[in-house]
Design a protein around this motif. Structure first.
Motif, short mmCIF file in Angstrom:
data_model
loop_
_atom_site.label_atom_id
_atom_site.label_comp_id
_atom_site.label_asym_id
_atom_site.label_seq_id
_atom_site.Cartn_x
_atom_site.Cartn_y
_atom_site.Cartn_z
N UNK A 72 -3.17 2.19 -3.81
CA UNK A 72 -2.99 3.54 -3.29
C UNK A 72 -4.33 4.25 -3.30
N UNK A 73 -4.36 5.43 -2.77
CA UNK A 73 -5.56 6.27 -2.81
C UNK A 73 -5.17 7.59 -3.44
N UNK A 74 -5.98 8.06 -4.35
CA UNK A 74 -5.70 9.33 -4.99
C UNK A 74 -6.05 10.44 -4.02
N UNK A 75 -5.07 11.27 -3.72
CA UNK A 75 -5.26 12.42 -2.84
C UNK A 75 -4.92 13.69 -3.61
N UNK A 76 -5.42 14.77 -3.14
CA UNK A 76 -5.06 16.09 -3.69
C UNK A 76 -5.26 16.15 -5.20
N UNK A 77 -6.33 15.52 -5.67
CA UNK A 77 -6.67 15.53 -7.10
C UNK A 77 -5.52 15.01 -7.97
N UNK A 78 -4.92 13.91 -7.55
CA UNK A 78 -3.78 13.33 -8.27
C UNK A 78 -4.19 12.21 -9.22
N UNK B 279 -3.12 7.57 -13.18
CA UNK B 279 -3.44 7.00 -14.50
C UNK B 279 -2.19 6.96 -15.38
N UNK B 280 -1.40 8.03 -15.34
CA UNK B 280 -0.15 8.08 -16.11
C UNK B 280 0.82 6.99 -15.66
N UNK C 263 -9.58 4.32 -4.16
CA UNK C 263 -8.48 3.41 -4.47
C UNK C 263 -8.12 3.31 -5.95
N UNK C 264 -6.82 3.21 -6.16
CA UNK C 264 -6.22 2.89 -7.46
C UNK C 264 -5.29 1.71 -7.22
N UNK C 265 -5.14 0.86 -8.22
CA UNK C 265 -4.26 -0.30 -8.07
C UNK C 265 -3.35 -0.43 -9.29
N UNK D 229 0.86 -1.17 0.00
CA UNK D 229 0.00 0.00 0.00
C UNK D 229 0.90 1.22 0.00
N UNK D 230 0.84 1.96 -1.10
CA UNK D 230 1.59 3.20 -1.22
C UNK D 230 0.70 4.25 -0.55
N UNK D 231 1.03 4.54 0.69
CA UNK D 231 0.15 5.33 1.53
C UNK D 231 0.26 6.82 1.24
N UNK D 232 1.46 7.33 1.17
CA UNK D 232 1.64 8.77 0.95
C UNK D 232 2.83 9.00 0.04
N UNK D 233 2.69 9.95 -0.85
CA UNK D 233 3.74 10.32 -1.80
C UNK D 233 3.74 11.84 -1.89
#
Length: 155
Positions: A113-119, A124-125, A143-145, A81-85
């Motif tokens: 992961x979860x898309x935060x801050x409109x990422x 997708x990229x 969630x995104x995987x 789980x990529x929690x924060x980037x």
């Protein structure tokens, strides 16, 4: 290319994280996560970063999740789980975030992961797929995987 380093769990790293807190949103703050790991004396750091000279300019937290808790992948398995980037503002659009995500992919396990801050566009990229929202499983997350070969999504 950038060198991704596993960050030490110590007070020097905590000090380096302070520079992110003033720029980032509270939901991206890793300071509390690091403090908890220091208290627990956890030697296996879930934090990774990229330095420009001696300045930490990009970081992520990547947690290994035991397969018995897998609610996303088929077959059920250990995943990350990529929690924060986060990348410091002056270093954005220089592929630091991409390098961190590619490092996570290099472990060869599925990633959630979860898309935060409109990422959403960034994920997708990076070839992540949005997961159909399940209120019992996702509880308000977005969630995104990323799926390596021979791994599918659970129904």
């Amino acid at each position: 290319m950038f060198e991704v380093k596993r960050l030490q769990i110590n007070y020097k790293t905590l000090e380096e994280f302070q520079q992110f807190r003033e720029f980032g949103l509270e939901e991206l703050s890793m300071k509390e996560d690091l403090e908890a790991n220091i208290v627990e004396n956890d030697s296996e750091s879930p934090f990774y970063g990229i330095y420009d000279n001696d300045l930490l300019v990009a970081r992520m937290s990547l947690y290994k999740i035991d397969g018995k808790y897998d609610r996303y992948f088929q077959p059920a398995q250990d995943y990350y789980e990529l929690w924060k980037l986060e990348v410091l503002p002056d270093y954005r659009d220089k592929n630091y975030g991409t390098a961190l995500v590619n490092h996570a992919k290099s472990f060869g396990a599925p990633i959630k992961t979860n898309s935060r801050c409109r990422a959403d566009q960034f994920w997708l990229k990076m070839n992540f797929t949005p997961v159909k929202y399940n209120p019992m499983r996702d509880r308000g997350e977005n969630p995104y995987v990323w799926l390596p070969e021979n791994v599918d999504l659970q129904d």
